[in-house]
Write an enzyme that holds these catalytic residues in place. Structure first.
Site, PDB file in Angstrom:
ATOM      1  N   ARG A  93       0.822  -1.219   0.000  1.00  0.00           N
ATOM      2  CA  ARG A  93       0.000   0.000   0.000  1.00  0.00           C
ATOM      3  C   ARG A  93       0.846   1.256   0.000  1.00  0.00           C
ATOM      4  NH1 ARG A  93      -2.772  -1.876   4.671  1.00  0.00           N
ATOM      5  NH2 ARG A  93      -4.385  -3.315   3.966  1.00  0.00           N
TER       6      ARG A  93
ATOM      7  N   ARG B 184       4.083 -28.326   5.274  1.00  0.00           N
ATOM      8  CA  ARG B 184       4.897 -27.739   6.331  1.00  0.00           C
ATOM      9  C   ARG B 184       4.147 -27.887   7.640  1.00  0.00           C
ATOM     10  NH1 ARG B 184       9.968 -27.122   5.651  1.00  0.00           N
ATOM     11  NH2 ARG B 184      10.133 -25.225   6.914  1.00  0.00           N
TER      12      ARG B 184
ATOM     13  N   ARG C 231       7.847 -16.314  14.058  1.00  0.00           N
ATOM     14  CA  ARG C 231       7.136 -15.206  14.700  1.00  0.00           C
ATOM     15  C   ARG C 231       6.827 -15.548  16.149  1.00  0.00           C
ATOM     16  NH1 ARG C 231       1.856 -15.678  10.667  1.00  0.00           N
ATOM     17  NH2 ARG C 231       1.306 -17.783  11.228  1.00  0.00           N
TER      18      ARG C 231
ATOM     19  N   GLU D  72       6.869 -19.676  16.964  1.00  0.00           N
ATOM     20  CA  GLU D  72       6.537 -20.638  15.907  1.00  0.00           C
ATOM     21  C   GLU D  72       7.803 -21.049  15.144  1.00  0.00           C
ATOM     22  OE1 GLU D  72       3.386 -19.358  13.311  1.00  0.00           O
ATOM     23  OE2 GLU D  72       2.035 -18.938  14.999  1.00  0.00           O
TER      24      GLU D  72
ATOM     25  N   TYR E  81      -3.883 -23.563   0.051  1.00  0.00           N
ATOM     26  CA  TYR E  81      -3.533 -22.595   1.098  1.00  0.00           C
ATOM     27  C   TYR E  81      -4.745 -21.669   1.311  1.00  0.00           C
ATOM     28  CZ  TYR E  81      -0.272 -19.290   3.433  1.00  0.00           C
ATOM     29  OH  TYR E  81       0.393 -18.476   4.321  1.00  0.00           O
TER      30      TYR E  81
ATOM     31  N   ASP F 200      -7.706 -19.528   3.297  1.00  0.00           N
ATOM     32  CA  ASP F 200      -8.022 -18.750   4.495  1.00  0.00           C
ATOM     33  C   ASP F 200      -9.361 -19.241   5.040  1.00  0.00           C
ATOM     34  OD1 ASP F 200      -5.791 -17.125   4.540  1.00  0.00           O
ATOM     35  OD2 ASP F 200      -6.650 -15.699   3.117  1.00  0.00           O
TER      36      ASP F 200
END
Ligand code: UDP
Length: 367
Positions: free
Chosen positions: A176, A249, A280, A300, A348, A350
């Site tokens: 952005r 993974r 993270r 993680e 993958y 959401d």
């Protein structure tokens, strides 16, 4: 006559949404899950009054009003907005890539200055048609950001060189030219007040469920007791790995309760330097603006999936896509099995897209 109209294997979002719709349509439904609790990877564990996202941060976001209204009909969602911070060698940067990030890196103050910087770095790299994640990243945000905020993180997360990863992974993140740290572009975003278990409890209310029950331990028993199967586990396992194993993974979580009220001031801090072994740190209380005296944090660690671990992310590279397509050809021939969710569709996904798909599959497959 089978005992059930529909057996749902796996109580994550796909299975639970499908179960809800099927039960509402008057079907006799059973949901089984091999884990000792329901909810799949949105399951939360309450520690010190904090809802710990046991299988990693789940931040709900969608632009689909139907999906948003649907989930809010079970539990209200709060106003949590994801604005992760990236830590690279001790310096902090805002994510996703926006004017705050560009200013911190280059001192640029206007969108035109930022765009000029990115275009210049892109020209230097000589990329016209991005063919992989590295080229896609450089063409979106330039080489500096790629090196500082993307390369290390991505290679830790996926265990593969950025040149060997598909470009679409990095396109998940917005770029952005405004000072807006919201990680998502969607119209709606939030966390269920009181945690995701409330959503799952609402979806599965009044539906027969069996936890600690593994479909693969007695396939023929389960098949003979139902007209239709909704399978949300690994598609390659469903077909006994007959063409070979798909790669996934996994994530290992190191979760600790700390005797402090606020450890990092944000729910998500990414460590983008390759030399830090984790990707993270999640501080769970911030998802719900918690003010408990203690805090719970999870580091993680990403790793290649192997038997016994939990598969989290499909590796949608060329090799695995070819292999998945072989399984998909078998799946298409099934009359009484519906495959849905991240593992069964090797996608993958959401959360909102999983819900959308379950609602669609229900209409398509059962009604
Ligand atoms: N990513 C990155 N740096 C970051 C965060 C994300 O390079 O600090 C890249 C990385 O390749 C990752 C992808 O963006 O796989 C998608 O990130 P997202 O946050 O959507 O991943 P998830 O939350 O699903 O693990």
């Amino acid at each position: 006559m089978s005992k059930y109209d529909c057996l749902i294997i796996g109580s994550g979002l796909f299975g639970s949404v499908f179960a809800y719709k099927a039960a509402r349509a008057g079907k006799n439904v059973l949901v089984i899950d091999k884990r000792p609790y329901l909810g799949g990877n949105v399951y939360c564990e309450n520690v010190e009054g904090i809802n710990v996202h046991k299988y990693g941060a789940h931040i709900f976001h969608t632009s689909n009003k139907t999906v948003w209204d649907f989930v809010n009909s079970f539990v209200p969602f709060n106003r949590y907005t994801n604005s992760p911070v990236a830590n690279y060698k001790g310096n902090l940067y805002n994510l996703p890539f926006n004017m705050n990030t560009f200013y911190a890196l280059w001192g640029v103050k206007t969108p035109d200055e930022a765009k000029e910087k990115i275009e210049q770095q892109c020209r230097e790299a000589g990329i016209t048609e991005p063919k992989n994640l590295e080229e896609q990243a450089i063409s979106l945000v330039g080489r500096d950001i790629y090196e500082i905020l993307i390369k290390g993180y991505t290679e830790k997360q996926w265990g593969r060189d950025c040149k060997d990863l598909p470009a679409f992974i990095i396109k998940r993140l917005p770029v952005r030219f405004t000072f807006d740290n919201n990680y998502f572009n969607d119209n709606y975003q939030g966390i269920p007040v009181g945690g995701y278990n409330k959503l799952i409890d609402g979806l599965l209310e009044g539906i027969e469920t069996k936890t600690g029950t593994d479909f693969f331990e007695d396939r023929s028993y389960w098949k003979s007791n139902t007209d239709k199967i909704v399978f949300t586990g690994k598609i390659d396992e469903f077909y006994d790995y007959q063409f070979g194993k798909l790669e996934y993974r996994t994530v290992r979580f190191e979760t600790e309760t700390l005797e402090c009220e606020n450890y990092q001031g944000n729910a998500v801090v990414n460590y983008t330097d390759a030399s830090v072994p984790y990707t993270r740190i999640i501080e769970h209380k911030h998802f719900e603006f918690g003010n408990q005296p203690k805090t719970v944090v999870s580091k993680e660690y990403s790793a290649e999936w192997s038997d016994g671990a939990d598969p989290f992310y499909p590796v949608n590279d060329e090799k695995n896509t070819i292999l998945y397509n072989k399984y998909y050809e078998l799946a298409k021939k099934e009359n009484n099995v519906i495959f849905g969710g991240r593992l069964a569709e090797y996608k993958y996904y959401d959360m909102d897209k999983v819900i959308e798909k379950a609602l669609f599959c229900f209409r398509d497959g059962i009604e």
